[in-house]
Every structure is written in structure tokens, then in C-alpha cells.
Design a protein around this motif. Sequence first.
Motif, PDB file in Angstrom:
ATOM      1  N   ASP A   7       9.278 -77.097 -25.324  1.00  0.00           N
ATOM      2  CA  ASP A   7      10.027 -76.411 -26.390  1.00  0.00           C
ATOM      3  C   ASP A   7      11.086 -77.320 -27.003  1.00  0.00           C
ATOM      4  O   ASP A   7      11.378 -77.216 -28.200  1.00  0.00           O
ATOM      5  CB  ASP A   7      10.692 -75.146 -25.830  1.00  0.00           C
ATOM      6  N   THR A   8      11.673 -78.196 -26.197  1.00  0.00           N
ATOM      7  CA  THR A   8      12.700 -79.079 -26.752  1.00  0.00           C
ATOM      8  C   THR A   8      12.103 -80.097 -27.719  1.00  0.00           C
ATOM      9  O   THR A   8      12.696 -80.402 -28.754  1.00  0.00           O
ATOM     10  CB  THR A   8      13.457 -79.804 -25.630  1.00  0.00           C
ATOM     11  N   HIS A   9      10.913 -80.614 -27.386  1.00  0.00           N
ATOM     12  CA  HIS A   9      10.224 -81.510 -28.318  1.00  0.00           C
ATOM     13  C   HIS A   9       9.888 -80.767 -29.610  1.00  0.00           C
ATOM     14  O   HIS A   9      10.079 -81.288 -30.722  1.00  0.00           O
ATOM     15  CB  HIS A   9       8.932 -82.051 -27.701  1.00  0.00           C
ATOM     16  N   ALA A  11      11.319 -78.257 -30.933  1.00  0.00           N
ATOM     17  CA  ALA A  11      12.491 -77.949 -31.756  1.00  0.00           C
ATOM     18  C   ALA A  11      12.816 -79.112 -32.692  1.00  0.00           C
ATOM     19  O   ALA A  11      13.100 -78.905 -33.877  1.00  0.00           O
ATOM     20  CB  ALA A  11      13.690 -77.633 -30.862  1.00  0.00           C
ATOM     21  N   PHE A  12      12.759 -80.343 -32.187  1.00  0.00           N
ATOM     22  CA  PHE A  12      13.010 -81.502 -33.042  1.00  0.00           C
ATOM     23  C   PHE A  12      11.891 -81.701 -34.059  1.00  0.00           C
ATOM     24  O   PHE A  12      12.143 -82.057 -35.219  1.00  0.00           O
ATOM     25  CB  PHE A  12      13.182 -82.767 -32.192  1.00  0.00           C
ATOM     26  N   GLN A  13      10.657 -81.477 -33.639  1.00  0.00           N
ATOM     27  CA  GLN A  13       9.536 -81.616 -34.566  1.00  0.00           C
ATOM     28  C   GLN A  13       9.649 -80.618 -35.719  1.00  0.00           C
ATOM     29  O   GLN A  13       9.430 -80.974 -36.891  1.00  0.00           O
ATOM     30  CB  GLN A  13       8.214 -81.415 -33.816  1.00  0.00           C
ATOM     31  N   ASP A  14      10.016 -79.394 -35.379  1.00  0.00           N
ATOM     32  CA  ASP A  14      10.152 -78.383 -36.434  1.00  0.00           C
ATOM     33  C   ASP A  14      11.346 -78.672 -37.337  1.00  0.00           C
ATOM     34  O   ASP A  14      11.298 -78.430 -38.547  1.00  0.00           O
ATOM     35  CB  ASP A  14      10.287 -76.996 -35.798  1.00  0.00           C
ATOM     36  N   LEU A  15      12.417 -79.195 -36.773  1.00  0.00           N
ATOM     37  CA  LEU A  15      13.588 -79.551 -37.566  1.00  0.00           C
ATOM     38  C   LEU A  15      13.233 -80.589 -38.628  1.00  0.00           C
ATOM     39  O   LEU A  15      13.743 -80.536 -39.751  1.00  0.00           O
ATOM     40  CB  LEU A  15      14.691 -80.079 -36.641  1.00  0.00           C
ATOM     41  N   HIS A  16      12.346 -81.518 -38.275  1.00  0.00           N
ATOM     42  CA  HIS A  16      11.983 -82.607 -39.184  1.00  0.00           C
ATOM     43  C   HIS A  16      10.582 -82.450 -39.781  1.00  0.00           C
ATOM     44  O   HIS A  16      10.069 -83.384 -40.407  1.00  0.00           O
ATOM     45  CB  HIS A  16      12.090 -83.945 -38.449  1.00  0.00           C
ATOM     46  N   ASP A  17       9.969 -81.284 -39.578  1.00  0.00           N
ATOM     47  CA  ASP A  17       8.639 -80.990 -40.123  1.00  0.00           C
ATOM     48  C   ASP A  17       7.603 -82.033 -39.705  1.00  0.00           C
ATOM     49  O   ASP A  17       6.816 -82.529 -40.522  1.00  0.00           O
ATOM     50  CB  ASP A  17       8.697 -80.880 -41.649  1.00  0.00           C
ATOM     51  N   THR A  18       7.591 -82.363 -38.392  1.00  0.00           N
ATOM     52  CA  THR A  18       6.613 -83.340 -37.896  1.00  0.00           C
ATOM     53  C   THR A  18       5.686 -82.746 -36.829  1.00  0.00           C
ATOM     54  O   THR A  18       4.975 -83.479 -36.147  1.00  0.00           O
ATOM     55  CB  THR A  18       7.321 -84.567 -37.285  1.00  0.00           C
ATOM     56  N   ARG A  19       5.662 -81.407 -36.700  1.00  0.00           N
ATOM     57  CA  ARG A  19       4.817 -80.799 -35.668  1.00  0.00           C
ATOM     58  C   ARG A  19       3.349 -81.148 -35.896  1.00  0.00           C
ATOM     59  O   ARG A  19       2.629 -81.487 -34.945  1.00  0.00           O
ATOM     60  CB  ARG A  19       5.005 -79.280 -35.646  1.00  0.00           C
TER      61      ARG A  19
END
Length: 220
Positions: A7-9, A11-19
Motif C-alpha cells: 500500500d505504501t508503494h 500511495a506514491f504511484q498514485d500520487l505521481h500517476d505511475t501505477r
Amino acid sequence: MSELYSDTHRAFQDLHDTRRLADRLEALAHSEFDPNDRAFIESVTFFFLSTVDQQGRPTVSYKGGPPGFVRVIEAAELVFPVYDGNGMFLSLGNIASTAQVGLLFIDFESPRRLRVQGAGKVIPNEGLYHSPGAAHLVHIAVSQIFVNCGRYIHNFALRRPSPHIPDATGRQPFPAWKRIDVIADALSDRDKEKVAAAGGTIALDAYPGEGSPNTETTVD
């Protein structure tokens, strides 16, 4: 479901739209070495090894040797030698207790890098994979292999290999740092004899580094 991201990974991916990109890169990771991976790994003269102790504390070590000192022995297995070091055995102790390892291979001339995750075990330096001058071997059972972006790798030309790499018979120069006076009394009896043969102890501020070792005194 991802085996790599928590989930922590996410969260950063979603913040920067890189999921989506992260998912694609995870899908491109592989669990067996391809011919390019094998050729790269077996050409390197160093890599960085990450291990974790029983309390979850990580450590990273530099491992160096002659070209081919890391050997890919099966589609998802490799072996490398562990040479004489500072006697702390942080990496080997961590591997023996938790097994979890990460390896980072970097080519500073191309540039290129490759990450390998897996489980390690310490094995005797004997048999088919015997390496002259090594104290132990480490066997890695690989779980994931990633090709990483190389754009931030600085370009460095390889000047010369370390003069401390064991030769074909396993002999190598005695390290000058073991002659430093604040260390010398903690050495093994065998190393104390080597210090005496090299000319005795030296002061810390007289330590010359390891670039020009005393080749008349060796470790074997």
C-alpha cells in the motif's frame, strides 16, 4: 494482485500517476536469466550486495573480483566468492540468518544496471564452483530480475583492477589497514605474524591506503 508493491508503494504511484507504469515494469520482471543478463553478470568486476539482519536492519556491501567471479550456474541461480574482508562478516551473517538479498550490477561505461532479488545461502568454497582465495561461496536462488533505467549512471572509465584480487593460486597482498596500531592487537595470531613480516604496525595517520600494497607479504 502485486507481489512487489504494498500500500505504501501504491500511495506514491498514485500520487505521481505511475501505477500503470509500475505494473508494466513488474510484468516485465523475470525470474530466469536471459542470455543478455548472463553475459552482463559474467562480465562484471563488481556489484553491490544488500542484506538484512534479524532485526530488519539493512546493510549494503561492495563486492569485487576478476571478470567472471559471479557465475550464473542455472536459469535462476548464481554463485559468487567472498574474499578476505574486515572480519565483521555482516553480509554472511545476515544471509545465514534471514537469506534475503538484493544485488545491483552496474556498468559505468555503457551505462547499464540490473537488479536481482533472491534468497542466499553460504556454502563451502569447494567442488565445481571453487574460487581460489575465497573464504566462502554464496549461492543465490533468484526470485526476480529487473532491468533498471541507466540514465543517472555517471560515466567512469575502468582504470585498472584492484591489486588485492586473489591470483589463480589464491594468493593476495596483505592489506595495509591491518597494520594500523589501533587494530593490530585485535588481529588473529596468523595476521599478527603477517604484520610483523610486513614491517610492523603503523600509526593511523601514516596509513597509505590500499592502492600500492606490499606484494612481498601475502594472504594465502
